[in-house]
Scaffold this motif. Structure first.
Motif, PDB file in Angstrom:
ATOM      1  N   GLN A 165     -55.000  47.467 -28.124  1.00  0.00           N
ATOM      2  CA  GLN A 165     -55.034  46.844 -29.438  1.00  0.00           C
ATOM      3  C   GLN A 165     -56.419  46.233 -29.677  1.00  0.00           C
ATOM      4  OE1 GLN A 165     -52.558  46.861 -31.793  1.00  0.00           O
ATOM      5  NE2 GLN A 165     -51.643  48.309 -30.370  1.00  0.00           N
ATOM      6  N   PRO A 166     -56.876  46.214 -30.899  1.00  0.00           N
ATOM      7  CA  PRO A 166     -58.203  45.633 -31.162  1.00  0.00           C
ATOM      8  C   PRO A 166     -58.220  44.130 -30.894  1.00  0.00           C
ATOM      9  CG  PRO A 166     -57.104  46.233 -33.205  1.00  0.00           C
ATOM     10  CD  PRO A 166     -56.242  46.724 -32.101  1.00  0.00           C
ATOM     11  N   CYS A 167     -59.379  43.669 -30.460  1.00  0.00           N
ATOM     12  CA  CYS A 167     -59.572  42.234 -30.247  1.00  0.00           C
ATOM     13  C   CYS A 167     -59.720  41.557 -31.606  1.00  0.00           C
ATOM     14  CB  CYS A 167     -60.839  41.997 -29.420  1.00  0.00           C
ATOM     15  SG  CYS A 167     -60.778  42.761 -27.796  1.00  0.00           S
ATOM     16  N   PRO A 168     -59.452  40.260 -31.677  1.00  0.00           N
ATOM     17  CA  PRO A 168     -59.666  39.554 -32.942  1.00  0.00           C
ATOM     18  C   PRO A 168     -61.132  39.659 -33.374  1.00  0.00           C
ATOM     19  CG  PRO A 168     -58.453  38.174 -31.403  1.00  0.00           C
ATOM     20  CD  PRO A 168     -58.892  39.378 -30.643  1.00  0.00           C
ATOM     21  N   PRO A 169     -61.385  39.735 -34.677  1.00  0.00           N
ATOM     22  CA  PRO A 169     -62.768  39.859 -35.154  1.00  0.00           C
ATOM     23  C   PRO A 169     -63.647  38.717 -34.640  1.00  0.00           C
ATOM     24  CG  PRO A 169     -61.220  40.142 -36.958  1.00  0.00           C
ATOM     25  CD  PRO A 169     -60.426  39.715 -35.764  1.00  0.00           C
ATOM     26  N   GLY A 170     -64.807  39.071 -34.123  1.00  0.00           N
ATOM     27  CA  GLY A 170     -65.755  38.083 -33.635  1.00  0.00           C
ATOM     28  C   GLY A 170     -65.481  37.574 -32.234  1.00  0.00           C
ATOM     29  N   ALA A 171     -64.353  37.953 -31.640  1.00  0.00           N
ATOM     30  CA  ALA A 171     -64.003  37.445 -30.309  1.00  0.00           C
ATOM     31  C   ALA A 171     -64.535  38.343 -29.190  1.00  0.00           C
ATOM     32  CB  ALA A 171     -62.487  37.329 -30.176  1.00  0.00           C
ATOM     33  N   CYS A 172     -64.921  39.558 -29.527  1.00  0.00           N
ATOM     34  CA  CYS A 172     -65.323  40.496 -28.482  1.00  0.00           C
ATOM     35  C   CYS A 172     -66.485  41.355 -28.965  1.00  0.00           C
ATOM     36  CB  CYS A 172     -64.135  41.379 -28.111  1.00  0.00           C
ATOM     37  SG  CYS A 172     -64.390  42.298 -26.592  1.00  0.00           S
ATOM     38  N   ASP A 173     -67.191  41.922 -28.008  1.00  0.00           N
ATOM     39  CA  ASP A 173     -68.323  42.791 -28.325  1.00  0.00           C
ATOM     40  C   ASP A 173     -68.096  44.206 -27.798  1.00  0.00           C
ATOM     41  OD1 ASP A 173     -68.449  42.225 -25.663  1.00  0.00           O
ATOM     42  OD2 ASP A 173     -70.575  41.700 -25.643  1.00  0.00           O
ATOM     43  N   CYS A 174     -66.852  44.653 -27.831  1.00  0.00           N
ATOM     44  CA  CYS A 174     -66.501  45.931 -27.209  1.00  0.00           C
ATOM     45  C   CYS A 174     -66.830  47.153 -28.064  1.00  0.00           C
ATOM     46  CB  CYS A 174     -65.027  45.950 -26.821  1.00  0.00           C
ATOM     47  SG  CYS A 174     -63.880  45.834 -28.193  1.00  0.00           S
ATOM     48  N   ASP A 175     -67.106  47.005 -29.327  1.00  0.00           N
ATOM     49  CA  ASP A 175     -67.413  48.123 -30.232  1.00  0.00           C
ATOM     50  C   ASP A 175     -66.300  49.156 -30.263  1.00  0.00           C
ATOM     51  OD1 ASP A 175     -69.846  47.054 -30.967  1.00  0.00           O
ATOM     52  OD2 ASP A 175     -70.945  48.107 -29.387  1.00  0.00           O
ATOM     53  N   ARG A 176     -65.074  48.702 -30.244  1.00  0.00           N
ATOM     54  CA  ARG A 176     -63.916  49.589 -30.245  1.00  0.00           C
ATOM     55  C   ARG A 176     -63.895  50.490 -31.464  1.00  0.00           C
ATOM     56  NH1 ARG A 176     -58.736  49.948 -32.220  1.00  0.00           N
ATOM     57  NH2 ARG A 176     -57.120  50.559 -30.747  1.00  0.00           N
ATOM     58  N   GLU A 177     -64.148  49.921 -32.621  1.00  0.00           N
ATOM     59  CA  GLU A 177     -64.085  50.699 -33.863  1.00  0.00           C
ATOM     60  C   GLU A 177     -65.157  51.783 -33.895  1.00  0.00           C
ATOM     61  OE1 GLU A 177     -61.441  50.354 -35.662  1.00  0.00           O
ATOM     62  OE2 GLU A 177     -60.883  48.663 -34.374  1.00  0.00           O
ATOM     63  N   ARG A 178     -66.353  51.452 -33.428  1.00  0.00           N
ATOM     64  CA  ARG A 178     -67.436  52.439 -33.404  1.00  0.00           C
ATOM     65  C   ARG A 178     -67.096  53.567 -32.431  1.00  0.00           C
ATOM     66  NH1 ARG A 178     -71.905  53.228 -30.292  1.00  0.00           N
ATOM     67  NH2 ARG A 178     -71.557  51.300 -29.144  1.00  0.00           N
ATOM     68  N   ARG A 233     -71.023  43.492 -10.474  1.00  0.00           N
ATOM     69  CA  ARG A 233     -71.443  43.764 -11.847  1.00  0.00           C
ATOM     70  C   ARG A 233     -70.659  44.946 -12.395  1.00  0.00           C
ATOM     71  NH1 ARG A 233     -74.978  46.454 -15.083  1.00  0.00           N
ATOM     72  NH2 ARG A 233     -75.724  47.903 -13.522  1.00  0.00           N
ATOM     73  N   VAL A 234     -70.098  44.749 -13.590  1.00  0.00           N
ATOM     74  CA  VAL A 234     -69.423  45.821 -14.305  1.00  0.00           C
ATOM     75  C   VAL A 234     -70.410  46.324 -15.347  1.00  0.00           C
ATOM     76  CG1 VAL A 234     -67.466  46.417 -15.776  1.00  0.00           C
ATOM     77  CG2 VAL A 234     -67.168  44.743 -13.947  1.00  0.00           C
ATOM     78  N   GLU A 235     -70.708  47.596 -15.273  1.00  0.00           N
ATOM     79  CA  GLU A 235     -71.671  48.186 -16.202  1.00  0.00           C
ATOM     80  C   GLU A 235     -71.132  48.130 -17.638  1.00  0.00           C
ATOM     81  OE1 GLU A 235     -72.880  52.664 -16.720  1.00  0.00           O
ATOM     82  OE2 GLU A 235     -73.853  51.814 -14.952  1.00  0.00           O
ATOM     83  N   ASP A 236     -72.015  47.832 -18.578  1.00  0.00           N
ATOM     84  CA  ASP A 236     -71.612  47.806 -19.983  1.00  0.00           C
ATOM     85  C   ASP A 236     -71.083  49.176 -20.384  1.00  0.00           C
ATOM     86  OD1 ASP A 236     -72.270  45.173 -20.340  1.00  0.00           O
ATOM     87  OD2 ASP A 236     -74.277  45.586 -21.098  1.00  0.00           O
ATOM     88  N   LEU A 237     -69.974  49.156 -21.079  1.00  0.00           N
ATOM     89  CA  LEU A 237     -69.321  50.389 -21.486  1.00  0.00           C
ATOM     90  C   LEU A 237     -68.721  50.164 -22.873  1.00  0.00           C
ATOM     91  CD1 LEU A 237     -68.240  53.224 -20.571  1.00  0.00           C
ATOM     92  CD2 LEU A 237     -66.238  52.018 -19.727  1.00  0.00           C
ATOM     93  N   PRO A 238     -69.072  50.989 -23.843  1.00  0.00           N
ATOM     94  CA  PRO A 238     -68.466  50.825 -25.164  1.00  0.00           C
ATOM     95  C   PRO A 238     -66.949  50.927 -25.064  1.00  0.00           C
ATOM     96  CG  PRO A 238     -70.279  52.392 -25.255  1.00  0.00           C
ATOM     97  CD  PRO A 238     -70.039  52.078 -23.813  1.00  0.00           C
TER      98      PRO A 238
END
Length: 133
Positions: free
Chosen positions: A9-22, A90-95
């Motif tokens: 499920q999508p995170c609340p707006p502004g709460a995450c930087d996961c770029d799920r929608e993109r 370290r967890v590598e950044d992943l969209p």
């Protein structure tokens, strides 16, 4: 009828930087990470807390990459390692990877290393840091 696994499920707006929608909008994107639902994340964190050897941890790292695309790097500090904080996880950044998940994975591994210090010693020995001990 084809089965499609549930997506996170999508995170609340502004709460995450996961770029799920993109990630969902891109046609050629790897959606494996979105299969990690919140319930599956809890199972993963619990499993990481129960590791019982360095081989088990390495096997989980391989599975996380193969199934979700998560790259995990665990390295001891080049200087002296006095506590578990001297081991860098370290967890590598992943969209698509949620910020909370990116923080929960290293915490779970640290808890496991604190409960079983022999795993940390194996990790240090594998990197030849205990050669003089």
């Amino acid at each position: 009828m084809t089965f499609t696994p549930p997506l996170r499920q999508p995170c609340p707006p502004g709460a995450c930087d996961c770029d799920r929608e993109r990630l969902l909008a891109a046609a050629d994107s790897d959606l494996r990470i979105l299969r990690l639902t919140r319930q599956e994340e809890k199972v993963l964190v619990e499993r990481l807390e129960r590791i019982d050897s360095l081989a088990d941890l390495e096997r989980l790292q391989e599975k996380m990459y193969a199934q979700l695309g998560i790259r995990l790097e665990i390295t001891p500090s080049l200087k002296e390692v006095k506590t578990m904080r001297g081991i860098q996880i370290r967890v590598e950044d992943l969209p698509g990877l949620c910020r909370k998940t990116r923080l929960a994975i290293p915490k779970a591994i640290r808890r496991a290393l604190e409960q079983r210090p022999e795993i940390a010693f194996e990790l240090l020995n594998a990197r030849d840091l205990l050669r003089d001990a």
